[in-house]
Write a protein that holds these residues in place. Sequence first.
Motif, PDB file in Angstrom:
ATOM      1  N   ILE A   2      -4.619   5.658  -7.024  1.00  0.00           N
ATOM      2  CA  ILE A   2      -5.215   4.470  -7.629  1.00  0.00           C
ATOM      3  C   ILE A   2      -6.440   4.794  -8.487  1.00  0.00           C
ATOM      4  N   ASP A  49       0.789  -1.222   0.000  1.00  0.00           N
ATOM      5  CA  ASP A  49       0.000   0.000   0.000  1.00  0.00           C
ATOM      6  C   ASP A  49       0.827   1.280   0.000  1.00  0.00           C
ATOM      7  N   LYS A  58      -7.969  -7.361 -13.122  1.00  0.00           N
ATOM      8  CA  LYS A  58      -6.986  -6.810 -12.187  1.00  0.00           C
ATOM      9  C   LYS A  58      -5.693  -6.507 -12.938  1.00  0.00           C
ATOM     10  N   ASN A  99      -5.023  -4.760  -7.912  1.00  0.00           N
ATOM     11  CA  ASN A  99      -5.656  -3.497  -8.292  1.00  0.00           C
ATOM     12  C   ASN A  99      -6.743  -3.791  -9.322  1.00  0.00           C
ATOM     13  N   LYS A 141      -0.651   4.068  -2.174  1.00  0.00           N
ATOM     14  CA  LYS A 141      -1.307   3.642  -3.418  1.00  0.00           C
ATOM     15  C   LYS A 141      -2.663   4.306  -3.578  1.00  0.00           C
ATOM     16  N   ASP A 142      -3.363   4.480  -2.476  1.00  0.00           N
ATOM     17  CA  ASP A 142      -4.702   5.071  -2.540  1.00  0.00           C
ATOM     18  C   ASP A 142      -4.675   6.506  -3.052  1.00  0.00           C
ATOM     19  N   ARG A 193      -6.692   3.909 -12.315  1.00  0.00           N
ATOM     20  CA  ARG A 193      -7.748   3.035 -12.833  1.00  0.00           C
ATOM     21  C   ARG A 193      -8.367   3.645 -14.094  1.00  0.00           C
ATOM     22  N   THR A 245      -1.354  -5.163 -12.111  1.00  0.00           N
ATOM     23  CA  THR A 245      -0.290  -4.884 -11.160  1.00  0.00           C
ATOM     24  C   THR A 245       0.634  -3.832 -11.760  1.00  0.00           C
TER      25      THR A 245
END
Length: 404
Positions: free
Chosen positions: A190, A31, A162, A125, A186-187, A194, A164
Amino acid sequence: MGLIRAALGAVGGTLGDQWKDLISCEDMGNDILMVKKTTKSGQITKDSRIIVAPGQVAVIYDSGNVLDATAEEGAYNFDQSTSPSFFAGQFKDVFKEMWTRFTYGGKPNKEQAVFFFNIKEIKDNKFGTGSPVPFQDWSHPIPNQMTGTMTPLRVQVRCYGKYTFKISDPAIFMRNHAGTADVVKKDDLIEQMRTEVVASFQNVLNELGTSAHKVPVLELPSNTDEIKATMDEKVFDAPIRERGLQLVGFAIESVTLDDDSLKKIDNYELSSNSFMQQGTLVGSYSNAVQDAANNANGAASGFYGVGMMNMASGGMMGGATQGAFQREGVKADTQIDPFASVAVTQANDGIPCPKCGTLITGKFCTECGSPRPEEKENKKVKKCPKCGTEVTGKFCTECGTEVK
């Protein structure tokens, strides 16, 4: 200023008091992407010990500049009197660029710190196409009768899966995204990633739907290698790379079609089956026409069967085989109606002359001049008591004797 690798075993034990400060970073897991570490004074003194764990990169930062960096795990001593060592491994060229060019916004930060980067593969992810995206499906080609070519069926699909990723260039990641933040998770990126992954994937779908690939829509999950290779070759993930990141793995877990696309495929299957059935009937129909045309004695019954075949097929053979008569050798001056009854065909062939047997097609026999007899099925046939001629009227057509 640089890093000097410490002797093996010098991290602990009796040598523990030989360094002034110990700077290290615990495992960052899946994370955390970057962590800044410094001392209480904000200065890294000479002979400070820096510990680099597996899967980490350590970058020494001083007032807006990068002093040194390493991607090799181990223990290092910091020596301000030495030049940068760049124990870089795979990031050797990257670190040299950081040292010569890196500044954070041109604003010197009056502190020294060690930035630890997580260079392990960041997994689990998820991505998905929220709304259906177009795809050219070559598993359901549509023939173009005008050009003789095939075109793919246009469908709308939703894909879920997903991916990576990992930090591929710490310098670009720090300069374009992380800066000198204390922690980067990561948040923090992300959602943006995405969006960019889905955009890249849509570009890949457009590529796979071309005639060069012709990937069937329902086989997309088994073509993850080709998807990733296409993404790399066409650099569809350029926005992600511009942050110093790299997509490592890409897997599609499910593909679904919207309702309209499902209807298109259902109609396609029905049309394909109907087309094949019509093709079989056309072949049989054409053969029947040819056999009937080549058989003078059985033409009437042959064409009667053809007419029955057309009625059984709902009349579709009339248009489908309109040109078959011309191809199969039926003469243009032969007045034959394949859908007519046997009685009509016999009437066109004439009625036998009761005297000499010649077919009479007019009012009189062309051979002996006898008048055409009336239809037997409409009037009762009687024999002349004098000469035996078959008559249907009150008088014999041969001798004039009254027939009762």
